[in-house]
Design an enzyme around this catalytic site. Structure first.
Site, PDB file in Angstrom:
ATOM      1  N   LYS A 181       0.849  -1.197   0.000  1.00 31.57           N
ATOM      2  CA  LYS A 181       0.000   0.000   0.000  1.00 31.57           C
ATOM      3  C   LYS A 181       0.882   1.244   0.000  1.00 31.57           C
ATOM      4  O   LYS A 181       1.467   1.609   1.005  1.00 31.57           O
ATOM      5  CB  LYS A 181      -0.933   0.048   1.217  1.00 31.57           C
ATOM      6  CG  LYS A 181      -2.035   1.077   0.997  1.00 31.57           C
ATOM      7  CD  LYS A 181      -2.369   1.904   2.180  1.00 31.57           C
ATOM      8  CE  LYS A 181      -1.801   3.188   2.554  1.00 31.57           C
ATOM      9  NZ  LYS A 181      -1.799   4.307   1.661  1.00 31.57           N
TER      10      LYS A 181
ATOM     11  N   GLU B  47       9.060   1.136  10.974  1.00 26.81           N
ATOM     12  CA  GLU B  47      10.176   2.091  10.855  1.00 26.81           C
ATOM     13  C   GLU B  47       9.522   3.459  10.894  1.00 26.81           C
ATOM     14  O   GLU B  47       8.774   3.810   9.986  1.00 26.81           O
ATOM     15  CB  GLU B  47      10.910   1.907   9.519  1.00 26.81           C
ATOM     16  CG  GLU B  47      11.439   0.516   9.254  1.00 26.81           C
ATOM     17  CD  GLU B  47      12.601   0.153  10.155  1.00 26.81           C
ATOM     18  OE1 GLU B  47      13.213   1.061  10.748  1.00 26.81           O
ATOM     19  OE2 GLU B  47      12.874  -1.048  10.286  1.00 26.81           O
TER      20      GLU B  47
ATOM     21  N   CYS C 163      13.663  10.502   7.029  1.00 25.49           N
ATOM     22  CA  CYS C 163      13.489  10.087   8.424  1.00 25.49           C
ATOM     23  C   CYS C 163      14.781  10.295   9.213  1.00 25.49           C
ATOM     24  O   CYS C 163      14.747  10.577  10.403  1.00 25.49           O
ATOM     25  CB  CYS C 163      13.056   8.633   8.489  1.00 25.49           C
ATOM     26  SG  CYS C 163      14.125   7.533   7.553  1.00 25.49           S
TER      27      CYS C 163
ATOM     28  N   GLU D  23       9.307  16.111  14.900  1.00 21.88           N
ATOM     29  CA  GLU D  23       9.817  15.849  13.551  1.00 21.88           C
ATOM     30  C   GLU D  23       9.118  16.792  12.573  1.00 21.88           C
ATOM     31  O   GLU D  23       7.899  16.751  12.421  1.00 21.88           O
ATOM     32  CB  GLU D  23       9.534  14.392  13.169  1.00 21.88           C
ATOM     33  CG  GLU D  23      10.114  14.043  11.820  1.00 21.88           C
ATOM     34  CD  GLU D  23       9.831  12.611  11.413  1.00 21.88           C
ATOM     35  OE1 GLU D  23       8.698  12.149  11.602  1.00 21.88           O
ATOM     36  OE2 GLU D  23      10.749  11.958  10.890  1.00 21.88           O
TER      37      GLU D  23
HETATM   38  P1  NAD Z   1       2.317   8.567   7.557  1.00 23.69           P
HETATM   39  O1  NAD Z   1       2.478   7.825   8.821  1.00 23.69           O
HETATM   40  O2  NAD Z   1       1.371   9.692   7.506  1.00 23.69           O
HETATM   41  O3  NAD Z   1       1.848   7.569   6.390  1.00 23.69           O
HETATM   42  C1  NAD Z   1       2.590   6.418   6.098  1.00 23.69           C
HETATM   43  C2  NAD Z   1       1.661   5.418   5.435  1.00 23.69           C
HETATM   44  O4  NAD Z   1       0.685   5.008   6.383  1.00 23.69           O
HETATM   45  C3  NAD Z   1       0.905   5.962   4.233  1.00 23.69           C
HETATM   46  O5  NAD Z   1       0.830   4.973   3.230  1.00 23.69           O
HETATM   47  C4  NAD Z   1      -0.459   6.246   4.820  1.00 23.69           C
HETATM   48  O6  NAD Z   1      -1.492   6.213   3.870  1.00 23.69           O
HETATM   49  C5  NAD Z   1      -0.596   5.133   5.817  1.00 23.69           C
HETATM   50  N1  NAD Z   1      -1.567   5.379   6.887  1.00 23.69           N
HETATM   51  C6  NAD Z   1      -1.934   6.562   7.438  1.00 23.69           C
HETATM   52  N2  NAD Z   1      -2.864   6.366   8.395  1.00 23.69           N
HETATM   53  C7  NAD Z   1      -3.081   5.032   8.462  1.00 23.69           C
HETATM   54  C8  NAD Z   1      -3.934   4.212   9.249  1.00 23.69           C
HETATM   55  N3  NAD Z   1      -4.764   4.730  10.173  1.00 23.69           N
HETATM   56  N4  NAD Z   1      -3.891   2.889   9.065  1.00 23.69           N
HETATM   57  C9  NAD Z   1      -3.078   2.339   8.152  1.00 23.69           C
HETATM   58  N5  NAD Z   1      -2.258   3.063   7.352  1.00 23.69           N
HETATM   59  C10 NAD Z   1      -2.269   4.398   7.515  1.00 23.69           C
HETATM   60  O7  NAD Z   1       3.784   8.986   7.126  1.00 23.69           O
HETATM   61  P2  NAD Z   1       4.213   9.847   5.857  1.00 23.69           P
HETATM   62  O8  NAD Z   1       3.801  11.257   6.099  1.00 23.69           O
HETATM   63  O9  NAD Z   1       3.769   9.168   4.612  1.00 23.69           O
HETATM   64  O10 NAD Z   1       5.797   9.724   5.897  1.00 23.69           O
HETATM   65  C11 NAD Z   1       6.575  10.495   6.718  1.00 23.69           C
HETATM   66  C12 NAD Z   1       6.974   9.729   7.952  1.00 23.69           C
HETATM   67  O11 NAD Z   1       7.645   8.525   7.565  1.00 23.69           O
HETATM   68  C13 NAD Z   1       7.954  10.475   8.820  1.00 23.69           C
HETATM   69  O12 NAD Z   1       7.574  10.357  10.164  1.00 23.69           O
HETATM   70  C14 NAD Z   1       9.276   9.751   8.572  1.00 23.69           C
HETATM   71  O13 NAD Z   1      10.198   9.862   9.609  1.00 23.69           O
HETATM   72  C15 NAD Z   1       8.819   8.368   8.374  1.00 23.69           C
HETATM   73  N6  NAD Z   1       9.836   7.577   7.678  1.00 23.69           N
HETATM   74  C16 NAD Z   1      10.561   6.665   8.412  1.00 23.69           C
HETATM   75  C17 NAD Z   1      11.553   5.911   7.807  1.00 23.69           C
HETATM   76  C18 NAD Z   1      12.326   4.883   8.577  1.00 23.69           C
HETATM   77  O14 NAD Z   1      12.897   3.985   7.962  1.00 23.69           O
HETATM   78  N7  NAD Z   1      12.360   4.953   9.899  1.00 23.69           N
HETATM   79  C19 NAD Z   1      11.825   6.082   6.449  1.00 23.69           C
HETATM   80  C20 NAD Z   1      11.079   7.027   5.729  1.00 23.69           C
HETATM   81  C21 NAD Z   1      10.079   7.756   6.365  1.00 23.69           C
END
Ligand code: NAD
Length: 497
Positions: A191, A267, A302, A401
């Site tokens: 997804k 992650e 991240c 963040e």
């Molecule tokens: P997000 O948490 O908003 O969304 C991530 C994914 O989760 C998306 O596909 C989103 O549609 C889905 N999602 C959102 N709500 C959900 C729910 N209730 N149930 C199931 N899925 C749901 O994150 P983002 O804004 O897309 O990405 C940024 C974040 O990702 C930052 O916090 C960043 O640090 C993190 N990130 C972490 C790493 C790592 O390896 N630690 C790498 C890249 C990004």
């Protein structure tokens, strides 16, 4: 890259035919509800595609197909060497379609085309190839047992894996999940983020072309609160792997508890400290790295080095160098190969980042570089790389963040104080240490509560090193052989001879 001109990529973008449908059981199809959403480019607001907004019915169908493929299909029964060959072919196809995938990534989430080509496509290829190559070289175990017994410890694929990924490195984050999941014999439902679904959708057809059987790799685009939640609550998903924010990661553990106690590996976010001691080997190099650590990928990383901890005795000199280095990073048209800072992923993220900049000024931070929204391309979402001095670690700008190009500079006097400030965060993803003193480098690296520590560099490592977080930056590890453990169950078989 085949051509290094803006015109080449603009021309290619004009000709691009973009697929926006879900991919289930080996074919593209609309969401069962027929619902779609507009996929817009942050570069200039252009409409890229209508994308299927999947929901519960699509989750049910994809999970059923993935389960059938797992229970009755060939994939998990193939010898590892055969899965390896198919995944290698998959990588070759990704490489052949590299320009198209790079362009989709840039149009969809706004990153510079040179990064899409040189970082994202290359990172995805390296992940697919390294993982494929590894899978027929990992062994199971024989337990030390009595003469008349045989104790076997074997790793078996876990079943149906749902992978939910973010928008900042859409293709690379997808590959970090799907490569080990597929290599170990599972069926996968990917997804992508609603903000950047296009490369994942393209990837699906390439997987089938490579020989991955129908039902083994499915892609369901749509929103987190609908298709993401449906997958996370699904009783026939065995494992949920996630990269994204800490808030959503926490929610996923709740969904697992409310449903079938599926394994959840996350992650999540970061607020990574980059500690520069006065005895750093080369202050110019450290300053250039500190600027890159917050400007690369518009700070939407991240592991962004968003907290720069500088020893007081060199602070003024070093801050001047960092500001000069940051000026080398300027937003421009992401389709221009000379651009090193692209667009922020969308308007809501731009507004959020600007909100943090305003709040930091109100709380007493000294804005010494950038801070504004600009429009190098009309109707796009861009922010100047921004540097704040005189930040204290308890301010919001140092604790939350931001996920944008905003650097906080914090000073310290002693090694102990630097460690204390660095660890004073709910996150623990990455950290940097700059010193010429070997013992000090080791001591600080050991004391830092972070999954990755970089000494005299930022963002080191490759597929051979595990990647993941301490504390609320997540659990489990992507990359390296450690990644396989998330996608397998361990079985002990004890035989009386
Ligand atoms: P997000 O948490 O908003 O969304 C991530 C994914 O989760 C998306 O596909 C989103 O549609 C889905 N999602 C959102 N709500 C959900 C729910 N209730 N149930 C199931 N899925 C749901 O994150 P983002 O804004 O897309 O990405 C940024 C974040 O990702 C930052 O916090 C960043 O640090 C993190 N990130 C972490 C790493 C790592 O390896 N630690 C790498 C890249 C990004």
């Amino acid at each position: 890259m085949n051509d290094s001109s803006l015109a080449f990529w603009q021309d290619k973008a004009e000709q691009l035919v973009i697929e926006g449908r879900a991919y289930i059981d080996g074919k593209y199809q609309q969401a069962a509800s027929g619902e779609q959403f507009d996929c817009l480019s942050p570069i200039d607001g252009r409409h890229l595609a209508n994308v299927s907004a999947c929901g519960q019915a699509d989750a049910d169908l994809a999970v059923a197909c993935a389960r059938t493929a797992f229970n009755t299909g060939d994939w998990r029964r193939f010898p590892p060497a055969k899965r390896k060959l198919i995944l290698q072919k998959f990588a070759d196809l990704v490489e052949q379609h590299g320009d198209e995938l790079a362009l989709l990534e840039t149009l969809d989430m706004g990153k510079p085309i040179s990064d899409s080509v040189n970082v994202d496509i290359q990172g995805a290829l390296r992940c697919l190839r390294w993982t494929a190559e590894a899978i027929d070289k990992v062994y199971d175990e024989i337990a030390p047992s009595a003469e008349n017994e045989l104790g076997m410890v074997t790793h078996e694929p876990i079943g149906v894996v749902a992978a939910i990924v973010p928008w900042n490195f859409p293709l690379v984050m997808a590959c970090w999940k799907i490569a080990p999941a597929l290599a170990t014999g599972n069926s996968v439902i990917l997804k992508p983020s609603e903000k950047s679904p296009l490369t994942a959708i393209k990837l699906a057809a390439l997987a089938t072309q490579a020989g991955i059987p129908d039902g083994v790799f499915n892609v369901l685009p749509g929103f987190g609160h609908s298709i993401g939640k449906a997958l996370a609550l699904h009783n026939d998903v065995d494992t949920l792997v996630f990269t994204g924010s800490t808030a959503v990661a926490k929610q996923l553990f709740i969904y697992a508890g409310q449903s079938n106690m599926k394994r959840v590996w996350t992650e999540a976010g970061g607020k990574s400290p980059n500690i520069v001691f006065a005895d750093a080997p080369d202050l110019d190099q450290a300053a250039a790295a500190a600027a890159g650590a917050i400007c690369f990928n518009q700070g939407e990383v991240c592991t962004a080095g968003s907290r720069l901890l500088v020893e007081s005795s060199i602070k003024d000199e070093f801050v001047a160098k960092v500001i000069a280095a940051t000026k080398q990073w300027q937003p421009g048209n992401p389709l221009d190969p000379n651009t090193n800072v692209g667009a922020i992923v969308d308007q809501s993220q731009q507004t959020r980042v600007l909100g943090f900049i305003e709040q930091a000024q109100q709380q007493g931070g000294s804005l010494c570089q950038g801070g504004n929204a600009i429009e190098p391309v009309a109707n796009g979402f861009y922010i100047e790389p921004t540097v704040f001095d005189n930040i204290s670690n308890d301010m919001d700008i140092a604790q939350q963040e931001i996920f944008g190009p905003v650097l906080s500079i914090i000073s310290f006097d002693t090694m102990e104080e630097a460690i204390e400030i660095a660890n004073d965060s709910e996150y623990g993803l990455a950290a940097g240490v700059w010193t010429s003193n070997l013992s000090k480098g080791h001591r600080v690296a050991k004391a830092l509560r972070a999954g990755s520590v970089w000494v005299n560099q930022w963002d080191g490592g490759d597929m051979t090193a595990p990647f993941g977080g301490y504390k609320q930056s997540g659990n489990g590890r992507d990359k390296s052989l450690h990644a396989f453990s998330k996608y397998t169950e361990v079985k002990a078989t004890w035989i009386k001879l």
